[in-house]
Every structure is written in structure tokens, then in C-alpha cells.
Motif scaffolding. Sequence first.
Motif, PDB file in Angstrom:
ATOM      1  N   ARG A 131       0.832  -1.203   0.000  1.00  0.00           N
ATOM      2  CA  ARG A 131       0.000   0.000   0.000  1.00  0.00           C
ATOM      3  C   ARG A 131       0.869   1.257   0.000  1.00  0.00           C
ATOM      4  O   ARG A 131       1.833   1.348   0.762  1.00  0.00           O
ATOM      5  N   CYS A 132       0.469   2.211  -0.830  1.00  0.00           N
ATOM      6  CA  CYS A 132       1.107   3.527  -0.850  1.00  0.00           C
ATOM      7  C   CYS A 132       0.339   4.440   0.111  1.00  0.00           C
ATOM      8  O   CYS A 132      -0.891   4.522   0.055  1.00  0.00           O
ATOM      9  N   THR A 133       1.052   5.132   0.992  1.00  0.00           N
ATOM     10  CA  THR A 133       0.398   5.972   1.994  1.00  0.00           C
ATOM     11  C   THR A 133       0.106   7.380   1.495  1.00  0.00           C
ATOM     12  O   THR A 133      -0.570   8.143   2.186  1.00  0.00           O
ATOM     13  N   LEU A 134       0.623   7.735   0.327  1.00  0.00           N
ATOM     14  CA  LEU A 134       0.372   9.069  -0.233  1.00  0.00           C
ATOM     15  C   LEU A 134      -0.717   8.973  -1.291  1.00  0.00           C
ATOM     16  O   LEU A 134      -0.529   8.319  -2.327  1.00  0.00           O
ATOM     17  N   PRO A 135      -1.891   9.607  -1.091  1.00  0.00           N
ATOM     18  CA  PRO A 135      -2.925   9.569  -2.130  1.00  0.00           C
ATOM     19  C   PRO A 135      -2.444  10.236  -3.413  1.00  0.00           C
ATOM     20  O   PRO A 135      -1.846  11.323  -3.366  1.00  0.00           O
ATOM     21  N   VAL A 136      -2.684   9.587  -4.531  1.00  0.00           N
ATOM     22  CA  VAL A 136      -2.264  10.111  -5.831  1.00  0.00           C
ATOM     23  C   VAL A 136      -3.513  10.512  -6.613  1.00  0.00           C
ATOM     24  O   VAL A 136      -4.433   9.700  -6.778  1.00  0.00           O
ATOM     25  N   VAL A 137      -3.524  11.748  -7.081  1.00  0.00           N
ATOM     26  CA  VAL A 137      -4.716  12.316  -7.713  1.00  0.00           C
ATOM     27  C   VAL A 137      -4.407  12.691  -9.161  1.00  0.00           C
ATOM     28  O   VAL A 137      -3.599  13.598  -9.400  1.00  0.00           O
ATOM     29  N   PRO A 138      -5.015  12.012 -10.134  1.00  0.00           N
ATOM     30  CA  PRO A 138      -4.838  12.447 -11.531  1.00  0.00           C
ATOM     31  C   PRO A 138      -5.583  13.756 -11.775  1.00  0.00           C
ATOM     32  O   PRO A 138      -6.702  13.938 -11.288  1.00  0.00           O
TER      33      PRO A 138
ATOM     34  N   GLU B  25      -8.991   1.568 -15.869  1.00  0.00           N
ATOM     35  CA  GLU B  25      -7.711   0.864 -15.941  1.00  0.00           C
ATOM     36  C   GLU B  25      -6.923   1.028 -14.647  1.00  0.00           C
ATOM     37  O   GLU B  25      -6.316   0.073 -14.145  1.00  0.00           O
ATOM     38  N   LEU B  26      -6.948   2.227 -14.077  1.00  0.00           N
ATOM     39  CA  LEU B  26      -6.201   2.474 -12.851  1.00  0.00           C
ATOM     40  C   LEU B  26      -6.762   1.662 -11.689  1.00  0.00           C
ATOM     41  O   LEU B  26      -6.013   1.033 -10.919  1.00  0.00           O
ATOM     42  N   LEU B  27      -8.076   1.653 -11.558  1.00  0.00           N
ATOM     43  CA  LEU B  27      -8.714   0.975 -10.425  1.00  0.00           C
ATOM     44  C   LEU B  27      -8.682  -0.550 -10.549  1.00  0.00           C
ATOM     45  O   LEU B  27      -9.036  -1.255  -9.607  1.00  0.00           O
ATOM     46  N   ALA B  28      -8.254  -1.038 -11.690  1.00  0.00           N
ATOM     47  CA  ALA B  28      -8.111  -2.492 -11.858  1.00  0.00           C
ATOM     48  C   ALA B  28      -6.779  -2.998 -11.307  1.00  0.00           C
ATOM     49  O   ALA B  28      -6.578  -4.217 -11.188  1.00  0.00           O
ATOM     50  N   VAL B  29      -5.868  -2.086 -10.958  1.00  0.00           N
ATOM     51  CA  VAL B  29      -4.544  -2.493 -10.463  1.00  0.00           C
ATOM     52  C   VAL B  29      -4.661  -2.839  -8.977  1.00  0.00           C
ATOM     53  O   VAL B  29      -5.078  -2.000  -8.169  1.00  0.00           O
ATOM     54  N   PRO B  30      -4.300  -4.041  -8.563  1.00  0.00           N
ATOM     55  CA  PRO B  30      -4.455  -4.445  -7.148  1.00  0.00           C
ATOM     56  C   PRO B  30      -3.755  -3.512  -6.166  1.00  0.00           C
ATOM     57  O   PRO B  30      -4.280  -3.238  -5.085  1.00  0.00           O
ATOM     58  N   LEU B  31      -2.563  -3.040  -6.518  1.00  0.00           N
ATOM     59  CA  LEU B  31      -1.851  -2.123  -5.625  1.00  0.00           C
ATOM     60  C   LEU B  31      -2.685  -0.864  -5.364  1.00  0.00           C
ATOM     61  O   LEU B  31      -2.775  -0.380  -4.229  1.00  0.00           O
TER      62      LEU B  31
ATOM     63  N   ARG C 237      -7.848   1.613   0.136  1.00  0.00           N
ATOM     64  CA  ARG C 237      -8.488   1.192   1.394  1.00  0.00           C
ATOM     65  C   ARG C 237      -7.914   1.957   2.582  1.00  0.00           C
ATOM     66  O   ARG C 237      -8.588   2.112   3.610  1.00  0.00           O
ATOM     67  N   LEU C 238      -6.679   2.440   2.454  1.00  0.00           N
ATOM     68  CA  LEU C 238      -6.102   3.270   3.516  1.00  0.00           C
ATOM     69  C   LEU C 238      -6.798   4.618   3.620  1.00  0.00           C
ATOM     70  O   LEU C 238      -6.712   5.287   4.653  1.00  0.00           O
ATOM     71  N   HIS C 239      -7.456   5.024   2.551  1.00  0.00           N
ATOM     72  CA  HIS C 239      -8.029   6.369   2.478  1.00  0.00           C
ATOM     73  C   HIS C 239      -9.546   6.316   2.324  1.00  0.00           C
ATOM     74  O   HIS C 239     -10.147   7.128   1.625  1.00  0.00           O
TER      75      HIS C 239
ATOM     76  N   GLY D 230     -17.473  -0.174  -6.736  1.00  0.00           N
ATOM     77  CA  GLY D 230     -17.456  -0.129  -5.280  1.00  0.00           C
ATOM     78  C   GLY D 230     -16.436   0.839  -4.712  1.00  0.00           C
ATOM     79  O   GLY D 230     -15.936   0.650  -3.601  1.00  0.00           O
ATOM     80  N   VAL D 231     -16.117   1.885  -5.460  1.00  0.00           N
ATOM     81  CA  VAL D 231     -15.156   2.895  -5.028  1.00  0.00           C
ATOM     82  C   VAL D 231     -15.835   4.257  -5.085  1.00  0.00           C
ATOM     83  O   VAL D 231     -16.514   4.581  -6.063  1.00  0.00           O
TER      84      VAL D 231
END
Length: 920
Positions: free
Chosen positions: A529-536, A553-559, A565-567, A608-609
Motif C-alpha cells: 500500500r502507498c500511503t500518499l494519495p495520488v490524484v490524476p 484501468e487504474l482501479l483495476a490495479v491491485p496495488l 483502502r487506507l483512504h 465499489g469505489v
Amino acid sequence: MGERSRPDLADPDESAAGAERADALARSELLRAALIGVIERYEPEVARVLRGEAPLERMSTRLLARTIQAQAIWFQLLAIAEQNRDMRRRREVERQRGHAQVRGTFAHVFHTAVEAGLDAKQIREALCSLRIRPVITAHPTEAKRVTVLERHRRIYLRLFDLESPRWTDREREDLTRAISDEVELLWLTGELKLDKPTVDQEVAWGLYFFDENLFDVVPQLYGRIEAAFAKQFPGETLELPVVFGFGSWIGGDRDGNPFVTSTVTRHTLWQMRLASLRRYRSRLADLARNLSISERAAALPEDFRAAVAAALAALPDGAGVAARNPGELFRQFIAGMLARLDATIARNGEQPEPADAARDAAPYEHADQLIGDIELMHRALVETGAQPLAKTFLAPLLREVRTFRFATVRLDIRENTIRINATLGELYRAVRGSEPPASDSAEWKDWLLTELAAPRRAGEAPLATAGLTPEAQETLATFRTVAEMRDRVDREAFGTLILSMTHSATDVLGVYLLAKHAGLFNDAQAVERCTLPVVPLLETIPDLRRAPAILKELLAVPLVQRSLRLHGNVQEVMIGYSDSNKDGGYFTANWELSKAQATMTRLGEDLGVKIAFFHGRGGSVSRGGAPTGRAIAALPAGSIRGGFRSTEQGEVVSYKYANRGTAHYQVELLASSVLQHVLLSERESALVPKHEFDEAMEAISGVSWTAYRQLMESEHLLAYLQGSSPLEELALLNIGSRPARRTQARTLADLRAIPWVFAWTQNRHMLTGWYGLGSGLAAFVEVRKARGLDLLQRMFHEGRLFRTVIDEVEKTLLTVDLDIAREFAGLVADPAVREPIFQAIEREYRLTCEMVLKVSGGRQVAERFPQLRRRLARRLQTMNQVSREQVQLLRALRDGGDDDVRTAFLLSINCAAAGLGATG
């Protein structure tokens, strides 16, 4: 959001409205008399011009400059009088009709929601789900210095004082004299910024609004919400989390600004932290003076007594503190808190003062410790039976520290895709020893995913950067600064990383990889998990159209899924109003922005996001500016999920937050408008998608975009704009630290949206707020005849987005002046460049006026906005004079004019900005 025009208010009765106008006129005349009286003593010839006794022409350049400065000051004073009038008007509505009838308040939203059938539980849940954060930027659109803002504030306060009926004639004369003194100081204060501001100065500018107002206003917002809820729902409880705070880009926005470095960002964070710490110290000192509660008069809880004893024992001079305040346990406890805050302040910065165990208390390691101490005192008062004192003295401080913590704001980092991909390309060469594939290729994406999935081995050294270019090293240093400073300053010191010029999901994955190398993953192997939210950030018309595909495409990446989920399972997406407008024209930009939000919202629901939108708005209409309540009300139904953010830029920040009363109103207006949208948007017929309306919007947008692009792609458009406006001279104004262009290229595509709008505003074409719409409407009616016009008129009355667009275009058309625009066009020497472009603009303007009136049913432009017409009527004659002088000054400046010409020219820009309410 911008506030070029005031939001509608419930009108008091006509006689009262007439009395208000008379009172406002009296106040503006008082300010005008003060200004003329001051100038009469310094520059009698200038005073004659202001009184209308002498023409502006044929003055010396020095006197012309002083006259233009006086006219700009008059516009500023007039705006202050109008703000005072607006506040008085809102109070009058509340007195006559009750708080629930004042639009833009929580009382009104609660009342409206109950009428729509919602109960306390539904409203409470919606309230507690809010996460609202206006974000202050250093975008260079504010032409006023902080010193000038301070003068304006004092004048506003004196006008506010004059509202009281308690003064004697002598006291009122004293207040009037105080106003005259402030006006005199304003006249004697240099209006222009002599040097380009540094980022440090921009940070100080942003903090000014917190120190003056926002530290007080935001906690009081919570009190207003709770009071309105209690009145609407007696007996119901409401415990609010932190639902409102501020963000900032100042010191974090490095998109094309070479002066924002990782070192600057560090310094910014320490300055922001220091501002909050000093504020809390001041508040605790006040609290110590007030809480003179004796243990003989109140039965204090044992846990509080124990906490006081422990706090005194931890102080180097605990016995002395107890002796100075015998029996006053709250004062003793606060003395310990003050000592800890002093130690915290001393440790603030890159080179903190060395600790002295014999002298210093232990500093607060983080804001939660201070919050805990305040909560302890609050509970002690409540358990003692002093609930009113707890509510008055401790609840506001508790809200304040929970909101601002040890950071004041959440600082966003903004970087662009070009810089990110260039840095990644260098890492690829360093790791693989070969040239990287194209950033839009499948090979590039595969490499990113492979690197992201590769576990970091225990003890593995950080990525070597010695062979990288300085630019790449600086980009990596930025990410490492986030990782380090979040621990040192405050866990909420940073907001998000915003990736401007995002064109694909792969662009966003590149940010995740740099975050991994910087230590911003929360697992030892750096794969979870990345702790820094990334905003396009999606800015252009093509990118907005690709938005659903990019997001899917972005939301299909498991990472990415694990990181979200952290945010709170929220993916924030920033949408750009300025660049989409520059790319596609006003109508098409608004339609594409609306479609993108609607489709991304539906996609998020399917996956579901929650998709939360960050609205990148500016002050002018063509950069997304519109009355706050109406702009939010026109967003697609159900599109506010998981949070709401919007940029606040330049003159919008000073307009909204420079005065306490206005700041109270603007903060509540924003928050209540968001809540109203969350509660009611999916129940409103004006927001229900209608196929025939959407089909019409698509057709109008297609023709509008074509007309706009034809002009944009004219061979000589850039030459026309450079010649017919002060585009290239904007840099002389010194209103921002960043350059007008992202790179050194000299193309329209590279030109930032702010100077683009600035140029069309100053030359009175105002093209960015209307061009193309006339062609779109005319083509629609030409094809569909009477049925088409009937449909447009129904859309005007029943469709929220279409109505908002037409309204804002019509307001903009009122400020266009083709005669003055023709004079600016005359600065373009070559008729082959000048005439085709100006004639196209003239044709489209007349067509747009004709078609907008057909749709709205009006007889003249903006007749539906009498308040705006009155506001402009007080300014237009002077504005037009100054615009015509600006043409001559611009010509003289380009011909090698001296410093007097330069000064007069720059003052003419300030004056036009003050008259219109925005530089662009």
C-alpha cells in the motif's frame, strides 16, 4: 469558486431593499468623499478628474499614473462598501424572515431537507460524511499587496463600527475621521509590487488570512452547524468529526515553477506549523486568564487532579507554577501546556533551539497530545457541572486544534507528467542500462508494474541518485521530503500528490513507483500500500473524454485498490476548468466536465469505489468561477461522494476571506451548499438526466467546439493576442513567483490558462467566457427550427447546467466592449493578422448576444441581473476610460517608454482588475 456576482439572496420587502440601497449609496459616498478629500491635498488636478471637472486626457504621464491609481483605489473602496451592504442585507433577511430563510446557511438547508422528507438521522449521517477542503493556491491572479489588504480590512471594520446606533455625533465624526486616515494611508502606500514575490512571501500572504480570520471562522462554523441542527431537531444529538478544513498549494505546487523545490517545501511546512503553534499559544494564554476556577468552588474529578499533579511534576518549575496559582488547577494545568507549547515552538524548524532539561518542558510530539489535554479539561468542566463554560471556552479550541493540528493546512504536492516520466526514464537507464520505451507503450507499463511488484529486500540501500540529472534528483527529493516531513511536522501535514497533465493510467502508476522508492509504502517490502494519495488531474477535452477509461484501468490495479483502502476507499480525481476552457471553449468545457463527472461517478458505483472530485476553479467565469451555491447546485446529481475540494485563487481568496463577516458567510455557504447537494441532488428534477436535453447539449457543444477551434487554429492568433493585449507584459506586474509558461516554448498550447484569460480580459474581448456558444445555439435552431428554440427555452427553465452556463455567459457579455476591443486590436500593425481575427470575434459576439436573448427571452443582455448591472454601471465609465488609456500606454511602452510610462501602464492593469473584480 469565484464570486464574480453575488449569490441570490431572499429579498426583503421592496421598501426595505430601497432603504438598503440608499444606505449603501451613503456609505460609498462617504468613502468617495474621503478619497477625494485626501487626494485634493496631494494632487488637486487628480481630484478634479475624479469629480468629473477635468478630462483624463492631456495629463502628464506622472499625473495620469496617479489618476489611474486613484481610480483603482475608488474601485477597491466601492467593493468594500458593497461587501458591507451584502452583510447588512443578509442580517435584514434573517431579522425579517428568520435564519432558515437565509440561503447559504445550514439552517436553510436543514429546513429544506425536512420539507423534502428527510429526518434527523439521514441529515446527521450526511453531515458526518462530509470532507470539505477549499485549497488556497498561489496562482498569480492577485494584484493587491498584503499591506493593501490590511488597509482594506481596517476600512471595512470602521464601516462595520458605523452600523451601530449607539454612537454620539462626536463619536461618529471620530469614526469617519479614522476612515479618512486609512484612505490616506492607502493613497500613500505603493500599489505595485516592485519585485517578483518569492515563495516565502506567497506563504506569508496565505497565512495572513488564517491569522486574521480563518483560525476563528472555521471552529465557529461547527458551532453554527450544531446550533442550527439543535433548533431544527430539538433533543437530537450531533457529534461532528472534522468535516471542514483548508488545503494549500503554496510551496507545494512545482508544476512549471522552478522556484518550488524540496527545500522550499520543507521551509513552507515549518512556517505553516509555526503559525498553528503560535495561534494555540495565544489561545491558551487567553484561556488561562479566563479559567480562574478554584478547587474550593468546584468539585473537580480525581483523574483531572492527578493529571495536574503529573503535569506540575514534569515541569522544571512545577512548584513555582502551583504557588503562583494556588488552588486554581485549570490555570496550573494550562501553565504546563504553555510550557510544553513553548518547547514545541523552540524545536520548530530545521535548526531547532537546543533543549535544556533544567529549563524546558517536554515538547508536544504531535497534535494528538495537545488535543488530549484539551479534551481532559473539557471533560473535567462537564463533570463539574460547568457545561456552558466547557461549550464556550474549550469546545471552540478543541475544534480548532482538531482542524488545523500542527500544520494549519494540508499541503498538496503538484507535479506534471513530463517531469515524472523524465525522472522515471533516468531511473530506467540507471537500472537497466538501456533507453526506456515510450511512456505510452505496453513495455513501459509492464516495466512499471514489474518494479511495483518487486519486493524490497531487508537492508536494501536506497536507490542511488548520483548519476541522475539535477532535475531528476530534485523530483526524487520531493517524494522523500513527503516521507520525512510527515513524521516530523504532522501526520496530516500533506494532502495528496496531484499529477497534472495526466493522459493515462500508466502516468499515475509512475507516481506510485517514485513513492515506493521514497519510502512511502507502509510495508517493509514496499509492495502492499502507498500511503500518499495520488490524484490524476484531467485538464484537456481529450483527457476528460478518456476519463472513465483512465479510471477503470487504474482501479483495476491491485496495488491501487489496496492503497485506496487506507483512504476510506476514495479515489480523488481533479478536473481542470481553466485548461479545458482554453482547449475547447466555455460551453464545451462545461459540458465535458459535467459528462466526465457523471460517468466517473457511475463507474465508481459499479466498482465499489467512491470518486471524489477536486474542482480546479479560478475566479473568472472562463476559469470555472461562478456563484458558489449555483456552481455546486449545477454539478451532476450524486457526484459528491467521499469529499469535496475546490481551489481558491488570488483575488477570490481576498474577496472571500479578508473580512471576518464575509469569511463566515463564504465558509458556511460552501459547506451548506455541498451538504444540500449530497442530501437533495438526486431528488431534484432539474438534475435528472433527460435524453433530449443531453442530446441537445451534445449537438450545441459540437458546433461550439468547432467554431472555437477554428479561431484557436488561426495561423496568426498568437500574434494577434500578443499584439492586441498586454499578454507579454503580464510578467512586469510581479503578482506571482511562477513563470507564465510551463516551458520556454512560445506556443498557445504552452501558455498557461491564467495569462490566457488575463490577456482577453484586459483587452475587453472577454472571449474566453463566451466564444463559440452563439454558433452552437444558432446551428441548433437552424436545424430544428421552432421546435429547437422551444427545446432550448425549456432547457433554460428546467435544466440546471444549461441555465447556469447561459447565466454566466450573459453576465460576461455585459463586460465586453467591442469599441475598446477594436482600439486594442489597433495595436496589431499588420491588417492581414488583425482584421480576419477581429471580424470573426465581432461576428460571434453579435450572434451570441442574439441567441442568448432568444433563449432567455430577455430584451437586453443581463437584464435579469439588475444588481450586476448596477454594480457595473458604477464602474464602466471609469473602466472604459482606463482601458483606452491602457491602449496608449501599451503602445508607448512598446516604443521604449520610460519608467513613468511603465508605472502608469501597470497601474492601468491593476485598475482594470479592480473594476472587473479579477485580473483573470
